[in-house]
Motif scaffolding. Structure first.
Motif, short mmCIF file in Angstrom:
data_model
loop_
_atom_site.label_atom_id
_atom_site.label_comp_id
_atom_site.label_asym_id
_atom_site.label_seq_id
_atom_site.Cartn_x
_atom_site.Cartn_y
_atom_site.Cartn_z
N LEU A 1 25.48 81.43 -50.56
CA LEU A 1 26.79 81.38 -51.21
C LEU A 1 27.52 82.70 -50.99
N PRO A 2 28.85 82.67 -51.00
CA PRO A 2 29.62 83.90 -50.72
C PRO A 2 29.57 84.92 -51.85
N PHE A 3 29.12 84.52 -53.04
CA PHE A 3 28.98 85.46 -54.14
C PHE A 3 27.94 84.91 -55.13
N PRO A 4 27.36 85.79 -55.98
CA PRO A 4 26.40 85.33 -56.98
C PRO A 4 27.08 84.41 -57.99
N VAL A 5 26.31 83.44 -58.49
CA VAL A 5 26.86 82.47 -59.45
C VAL A 5 26.06 82.51 -60.75
N ARG A 6 26.68 82.03 -61.80
CA ARG A 6 26.05 81.96 -63.12
C ARG A 6 25.09 80.77 -63.16
N SER A 7 23.86 81.01 -63.53
CA SER A 7 22.90 79.92 -63.60
C SER A 7 23.09 79.08 -64.86
N ASP A 8 23.79 79.61 -65.85
CA ASP A 8 23.99 78.89 -67.11
C ASP A 8 25.26 78.04 -67.12
N LYS A 9 26.02 78.08 -66.04
CA LYS A 9 27.29 77.35 -66.03
C LYS A 9 27.45 76.59 -64.71
N ILE A 10 26.54 75.62 -64.50
CA ILE A 10 26.57 74.79 -63.30
C ILE A 10 26.62 73.34 -63.74
N THR A 11 27.51 72.57 -63.11
CA THR A 11 27.56 71.14 -63.39
C THR A 11 27.38 70.38 -62.08
N ALA A 12 26.73 69.22 -62.18
CA ALA A 12 26.53 68.37 -61.01
C ALA A 12 26.71 66.92 -61.43
N THR A 13 27.47 66.18 -60.63
CA THR A 13 27.68 64.75 -60.88
C THR A 13 27.48 63.98 -59.58
N TYR A 14 27.21 62.69 -59.70
CA TYR A 14 26.98 61.84 -58.54
C TYR A 14 27.88 60.61 -58.63
N ARG A 15 28.57 60.32 -57.52
CA ARG A 15 29.44 59.14 -57.48
C ARG A 15 29.65 58.73 -56.03
N ASN A 16 29.49 57.45 -55.76
CA ASN A 16 29.77 56.87 -54.45
C ASN A 16 29.07 57.60 -53.30
N GLY A 17 27.80 57.98 -53.51
CA GLY A 17 27.04 58.61 -52.44
C GLY A 17 27.26 60.10 -52.28
N LEU A 18 28.04 60.71 -53.18
CA LEU A 18 28.32 62.14 -53.08
C LEU A 18 27.91 62.84 -54.37
N VAL A 19 27.28 64.01 -54.21
CA VAL A 19 26.95 64.87 -55.35
C VAL A 19 27.98 65.99 -55.37
N TYR A 20 28.60 66.18 -56.52
CA TYR A 20 29.61 67.23 -56.71
C TYR A 20 29.01 68.32 -57.58
N ILE A 21 28.97 69.54 -57.06
CA ILE A 21 28.39 70.66 -57.80
C ILE A 21 29.46 71.73 -57.99
N ARG A 22 29.66 72.14 -59.24
CA ARG A 22 30.62 73.20 -59.56
C ARG A 22 29.84 74.42 -60.04
N LEU A 23 30.08 75.56 -59.37
CA LEU A 23 29.41 76.81 -59.67
C LEU A 23 30.45 77.86 -60.03
#
Length: 144
Positions: free
Chosen positions: A101-123
């Motif tokens: 990743l281009p920068f460090p991310v918070r491990s306590d604030k990650i969300t992941a969802t799945y829809r129509n064959g795609l996983v969406y991850i927000r960091l």
């Protein structure tokens, strides 16, 4: 004549000669990485989209974030068992992948969802509220 079938036959012969582990060094060159990803960046967030078709059990995918690395593990299984494969462009099987990743991310604030064959991850960017900067004391050396 299908040139890719000839390549498949050639690979089988090479597997018999060199052994299956020979091809591990060429992973990602000959066969693209799975899952395929898109990574988008804003000032304080990263948004990652993974292509994982046929995921019925969300417990079969593991996602870990460790500072500036995103780790992905799982299996893409299209669950089709009938007939002989004539053409295969949708990659499947077990995967393990690390994305820098281009920068460090918070491990306590990650969300992941799945829809129509795609996983969406927000960091979210890790912005430390405490600084590691310390003042260095300067001592005066006495003349000897």
């Amino acid at each position: 004549m299908d040139p890719f079938k000839q390549m498949g036959d050639w690979k089988k012969n090479m597997d018999q000669f060199f052994g299956d582990n020979f091809w591990d060094e060429f992973e990602g060159i000959i066969k693209p990485n799975i899952p395929q990803i898109n990574l988008y960046q804003t000032e304080h967030e990263l948004f990652c989209v993974l292509n994982i078709p046929g995921l019925h059990d969300l417990e079969k995918i593991d996602i870990y974030a460790d500072m500036a690395t995103l780790e992905l593990r799982g299996v893409i299984d299209l669950e089709f068992g009938g007939g002989q494969v004539i053409k295969e462009e949708i990659l499947q099987g077990a995967f393990e992948r690390q994305i820098s990743l281009p920068f460090p991310v918070r491990s306590d604030k990650i969300t992941a969802t799945y829809r129509n064959g795609l996983v969406y991850i927000r960091l979210h960017r890790l912005i430390s509220e405490t600084s590691n900067k310390r003042r260095v004391n300067v001592r005066l050396l006495e003349d000897e």
